[in-house]
Design an enzyme around this catalytic site. Structure first.
Site, PDB file in Angstrom:
ATOM      1  N   HIS A  29      -1.989 -31.949  -5.668  1.00 30.44           N
ATOM      2  CA  HIS A  29      -0.942 -32.476  -6.330  1.00 30.44           C
ATOM      3  C   HIS A  29      -0.627 -32.845  -7.697  1.00 30.44           C
ATOM      4  O   HIS A  29       0.508 -32.948  -8.212  1.00 30.44           O
ATOM      5  CB  HIS A  29      -1.171 -34.198  -5.736  1.00 30.44           C
ATOM      6  CG  HIS A  29      -0.112 -35.197  -5.734  1.00 30.44           C
ATOM      7  ND1 HIS A  29       1.092 -35.015  -5.040  1.00 30.44           N
ATOM      8  CD2 HIS A  29       0.180 -36.119  -6.674  1.00 30.44           C
ATOM      9  CE1 HIS A  29       1.792 -36.079  -5.504  1.00 30.44           C
ATOM     10  NE2 HIS A  29       1.103 -36.712  -6.521  1.00 30.44           N
ATOM     11  N   TYR A  87       8.379 -47.600  -6.751  1.00 32.99           N
ATOM     12  CA  TYR A  87       8.234 -47.306  -5.267  1.00 32.99           C
ATOM     13  C   TYR A  87       9.122 -48.331  -4.394  1.00 32.99           C
ATOM     14  O   TYR A  87       9.958 -48.037  -3.710  1.00 32.99           O
ATOM     15  CB  TYR A  87       6.903 -47.620  -4.816  1.00 32.99           C
ATOM     16  CG  TYR A  87       5.839 -46.445  -5.123  1.00 32.99           C
ATOM     17  CD1 TYR A  87       5.471 -45.761  -4.049  1.00 32.99           C
ATOM     18  CD2 TYR A  87       5.614 -46.647  -6.418  1.00 32.99           C
ATOM     19  CE1 TYR A  87       4.646 -44.512  -4.231  1.00 32.99           C
ATOM     20  CE2 TYR A  87       4.596 -45.275  -6.894  1.00 32.99           C
ATOM     21  CZ  TYR A  87       4.055 -44.347  -5.672  1.00 32.99           C
ATOM     22  OH  TYR A  87       3.238 -43.591  -5.856  1.00 32.99           O
ATOM     23  N   ASP A 140       5.595 -35.255  -7.521  1.00 29.65           N
ATOM     24  CA  ASP A 140       5.711 -37.004  -7.140  1.00 29.65           C
ATOM     25  C   ASP A 140       6.828 -37.559  -7.287  1.00 29.65           C
ATOM     26  O   ASP A 140       7.975 -37.235  -7.160  1.00 29.65           O
ATOM     27  CB  ASP A 140       4.389 -37.381  -7.971  1.00 29.65           C
ATOM     28  CG  ASP A 140       3.905 -38.858  -7.392  1.00 29.65           C
ATOM     29  OD1 ASP A 140       3.166 -38.704  -6.409  1.00 29.65           O
ATOM     30  OD2 ASP A 140       4.195 -40.034  -7.749  1.00 29.65           O
TER      31      ASP A 140
END
Length: 387
Positions: free
Chosen positions: A365, A311, A181
């Site tokens: 994930h 982000y 991630d």
């Protein structure tokens, strides 16, 4: 570098406030859609919220978390100083190898506890004690107990500079890095910017912003690469709304998620279901208490909004590589079948020296939580060459 010991302790009134908010949840009206089709399932969410309010024992979780040796350090780089929370666990073996592991969203340092057991004390799991690691797990800026950066610019590149400074301050001149991630992006930035210190990196995810420069005349897309790019675009259109919100209007989402623990549970829970190898049943992979320990870290630190900031920063500084540009340290990639993207090896090899590639039999994930034995074994195999 100044370092202090750190121990979690949430005040009683913060725990009481959380329970009151959970019990006073104002539930959204149900729609006629099937469960999970339009997001978090209402029935599942009500059950989790009730457990969080009346059954979950934060103090027990806190005691377990405090068994991990935790610290706070003032880490200085050219971009300025940053207070960083981290776990630093020493290996049990003749010569433990130093390794920095970086988490992502919606994870935290909590997700690596089972993995740390296997990396730091391999003999306890039937592996060779010569494969032991000294592991450092920092909390990303704005996550958990690492304060948010005071200035803009805390992309994966700036975080990598801080991790390199942190590892130097801990006495590690050379080390390895691992991540999935957002942590995969930090690990790539470490290898790209600090190749003099980073021996190699192990990844279980490829950041969506990674994009090598492709010379259509000399290196056109392969069929597998074309399929991958199409699948990635389809996933972004149907499943990537959260990331677009985080990267463009994070503070709008933060205003509600920071005020409603039920909303936060929905925002996280849907991802743990969709991104894991659980066949649609979250509890096959994660107990309620495991989910709620991670959720509670975000809630008690009020870090959901600041966790989205990366982000925004990564959108402004994506991974774009010029023609002929190479990342020097070697790379291992563990591709889990239920991960949210599945790049072909050739896509990485356009920029990276991929020396180990593993197609895992199961897992998604959250690999460190879902399949710690598989991940630890793959990491031991890769980093053994640098010992």
């Amino acid at each position: 570098m100044h370092i202090d010991r750190f121990e979690l302790h949430v005040p009683d009134d913060a725990i009481d406030d959380l329970r009151q908010r959970l019990r006073a949840t104002r539930w959204a009206n149900a729609t006629p859609a099937p469960a999970w089709q339009q997001g978090a399932d209402n029935a599942w969410l009500r059950e989790l919220v009730a457990w969080w309010a009346d059954e979950f024992d934060w103090r027990a979780a806190e005691r377990e978390l405090n068994q991990q040796p935790q610290f706070m350090a003032d880490v200085a780089t050219d971009a300025g100083g940053q207070r960083v929370h981290f776990v630093h666990r020493r290996g049990v073996g003749p010569k433990p190898y130093p390794l920095v592991i970086t988490h992502g969203w919606p994870g935290s340092f909590v997700e690596f506890h089972a993995l740390l057991d296997r990396l730091c004390d391999p003999a306890a799991f039937g592996a060779d004690p010569a494969d032991a690691f000294d592991v450092v797990v920092p909390s990303l800026p704005g996550f958990a107990f690492s304060p948010a950066p005071a200035m803009p610019g805390a992309s994966a590149f700036q975080v990598a500079d801080r991790w390199a400074a942190l590892m130097r301050g801990l006495g590690y001149d050379r080390f390895g890095a691992q991540g999935g991630d957002l942590g995969a992006g930090v690990s790539i930035a470490l290898a790209s910017r600090h190749s003099q210190a980073v021996d190699g990196i192990h990844l279980n995810f490829l950041p969506s912003s990674y994009e090598p420069t492709v010379d259509a005349a000399n290196a056109p897309f392969t069929p597998a690469e074309q399929d991958y790019l199409r699948e990635k675009a389809e996933w972004a259109a149907l499943e990537g709304g959260y990331a677009h919100m985080h990267a463009t209007k994070p503070q709008t989402a933060a205003a509600s998620l920071n005020d409603s623990p039920a909303g936060l549970a929905a925002w996280f829970g849907e991802k743990f279901r969709a991104w894991s190898d659980c066949d649609g049943v979250i509890e096959r992979r994660f107990s309620k208490d495991t989910l709620l320990t991670n959720l509670s870290i975000y809630w008690f630190t009020g870090s959901i909004g600041t966790s989205m900031q990366m982000y925004w920063e990564n959108r402004l500084q994506p991974f774009r590589f010029a023609a002929g540009e190479r990342v020097l340290p070697p790379v291992a990639f563990a591709r889990f079948p239920k991960e949210i993207n599945h790049p072909p090896r050739s896509w990485l090899e356009r920029v990276f020296d991929v020396v180990q590639w593993t197609d895992m039999p199961r897992g998604g994930h959250f690999a460190a939580m879902e399949e710690p034995d598989l991940l630890a074994a793959d990491m031991r195999r890769f980093f053994r060459r640098f010992r």
